[in-house]
Design an enzyme around this catalytic site. Structure first.
Site, mmCIF file in Angstrom:
data_model
loop_
_atom_site.group_PDB
_atom_site.id
_atom_site.type_symbol
_atom_site.label_atom_id
_atom_site.label_comp_id
_atom_site.label_asym_id
_atom_site.label_seq_id
_atom_site.Cartn_x
_atom_site.Cartn_y
_atom_site.Cartn_z
ATOM 1 N N TYR A 87 130.881 75.778 109.122
ATOM 2 C CA TYR A 87 131.942 76.767 108.874
ATOM 3 C C TYR A 87 131.380 78.171 109.107
ATOM 4 C CZ TYR A 87 134.620 73.032 106.516
ATOM 5 O OH TYR A 87 135.306 71.880 106.206
ATOM 6 N N GLN A 130 148.647 72.403 106.763
ATOM 7 C CA GLN A 130 148.472 73.666 107.510
ATOM 8 C C GLN A 130 149.551 74.705 107.187
ATOM 9 O OE1 GLN A 130 145.936 73.972 110.662
ATOM 10 N NE2 GLN A 130 145.076 72.852 108.955
ATOM 11 N N LEU A 179 154.024 72.724 104.093
ATOM 12 C CA LEU A 179 154.589 72.379 102.789
ATOM 13 C C LEU A 179 154.775 73.586 101.867
ATOM 14 C CD1 LEU A 179 152.607 69.062 102.247
ATOM 15 C CD2 LEU A 179 155.094 69.259 102.429
ATOM 16 N N THR A 180 154.531 74.774 102.395
ATOM 17 C CA THR A 180 154.733 75.976 101.572
ATOM 18 C C THR A 180 156.203 76.399 101.543
ATOM 19 O OG1 THR A 180 154.368 77.455 103.448
ATOM 20 C CG2 THR A 180 152.426 76.861 102.119
ATOM 21 N N LYS A 203 157.420 78.174 103.835
ATOM 22 C CA LYS A 203 157.422 79.460 104.555
ATOM 23 C C LYS A 203 158.030 79.307 105.955
ATOM 24 C CE LYS A 203 153.963 82.918 105.987
ATOM 25 N NZ LYS A 203 152.523 83.216 105.998
#
Length: 315
Positions: free
Chosen positions: A61, A211, A214-215, A217
């Protein structure tokens, strides 16, 4: 704060883990463009204030930047924090010594003597045999440099093999980190979840909000568009978003009942599966507070069942 033991006798951690892939990653997450070390330090502090003390990182990362930043932030707190990181079985790593060297480098970046959970990042190990890899990890548990061993993206069969090799050394396999959310339930149909339960392995669920799908938005009628690689992801197309409308509607319905966001409902559903810990990626203090709102309350059995039913197309 409730806690969960990783595997049969691994470290005791919070039921939510915070993911740090975005910490230093310029390529996928545009690190340095809109957020940087200051925002990440605020996110780390907000997590500890919320009682969430379990963080997941990896040597790849930000090419080590994520571990380095975490290491710096750890120096500024006395609070116990549990760190999980990952070893990448790259083509030039084909000896047990290469595992020990990678662990040493991760420990240096994190400024730690010991990592609570050390995971194998992917199952394809090139020239490094599974036998050599698992035995090298078991050696490090016995030396005290690793608290518990985990794997990532392993199938049911690969998990059984890793478990068997480690069991011969008297070391349990603690974790399998896999993609799991209401919109990615394949670990149920592929037997990974049931195998993990049989073996006493905890599931760490990455991409628990699919990603950001599921918000709530992003909707078929919204002008909100995702950034980065998600722009070309068909799930974010108008058709893709229409397909998930019944799921988002149900999340919103339960959200209104509990005064929670769709994302908090989706994370709570994962925790309700038992011995499953969602890894929610964070870049800001606000995102930490948002994710921490999934803790301290429970969906009813009927609500869990309704969400299970509406997301069956994603099994």
């Amino acid at each position: 704060m409730e806690t969960i033991t990783l595997g049969k006798n691994g470290p005791v951690v919070t039921p939510l883990c915070l993911g740090t892939w975005a910490w230093g990653d310029k390529l996928f997450w545009s690190y340095g463009d809109g957020y940087g070390p200051e925002q990440l330090k605020e996110a780390f502090t907000a997590a500890l204030e919320a009682g969430v003390t379990f963080f997941d990182t990896a040597e790849v990362y930000g090419l080590g930047t994520s571990e380095t930043l975490l290491g710096q932030f750890l120096q500024e707190t006395q609070q116990p924090v549990q760190i999980a990181t990952k070893f990448g079985p790259l083509p030039w790593r084909f000896t047990g010594q290469s595992v020990a060297e990678a662990l040493t480098d991760s420990l240096k970046r994190l400024q730690l003597q010991r990592i609570e959970l050390y995971q194998v990042h992917w199952p394809f190990t090139f020239f490094l045999s599974h036998e050599t890899l698992m035995n090298a990890l078991a050696d490090e548990v016995q030396k005290g440099r690793i608290g518990a061993i985990g794997v990532s993206n392993y199938s049911a069969a690969q998990m059984r093999e890793a478990h068997q090799i480690l069991a011969a050394r008297g070391v349990p396999l603690a974790v399998n980190q896999v993609r799991y959310s209401l919109l990615s339930r394949q670990i149920e149909s592929q037997g990974i979840l049931s195998t993990a339960r049989d073996l006493g392995v905890t599931i760490l669920a990455y991409s628990p909000l699919a990603q950001g799908l599921l918000t709530g938005k992003y909707t078929a009628n919204s002008s909100e568009t995702p950034t980065g690689a998600r722009k070309i992801d068909p799930r974010f197309s108008k058709d893709g978003l229409q397909k998930i409308t019944p799921v988002i509607s149900l999340l919103q319905k339960f959200g209104e009942k509990y005064d929670r966001t769709p994302a908090q409902i989706a994370l709570n559903w994962l925790i309700a599966q038992g011995n499953v810990i969602p890894i929610a990626g964070v870049k800001t203090a606000q995102q930490v507070k948002q994710n921490a709102g999934a803790l301290g309350w429970k969906l009813s059995d009927d609500e869990i069942g309704e969400l299970e039913q509406v997301t069956r197309p994603w099994l």
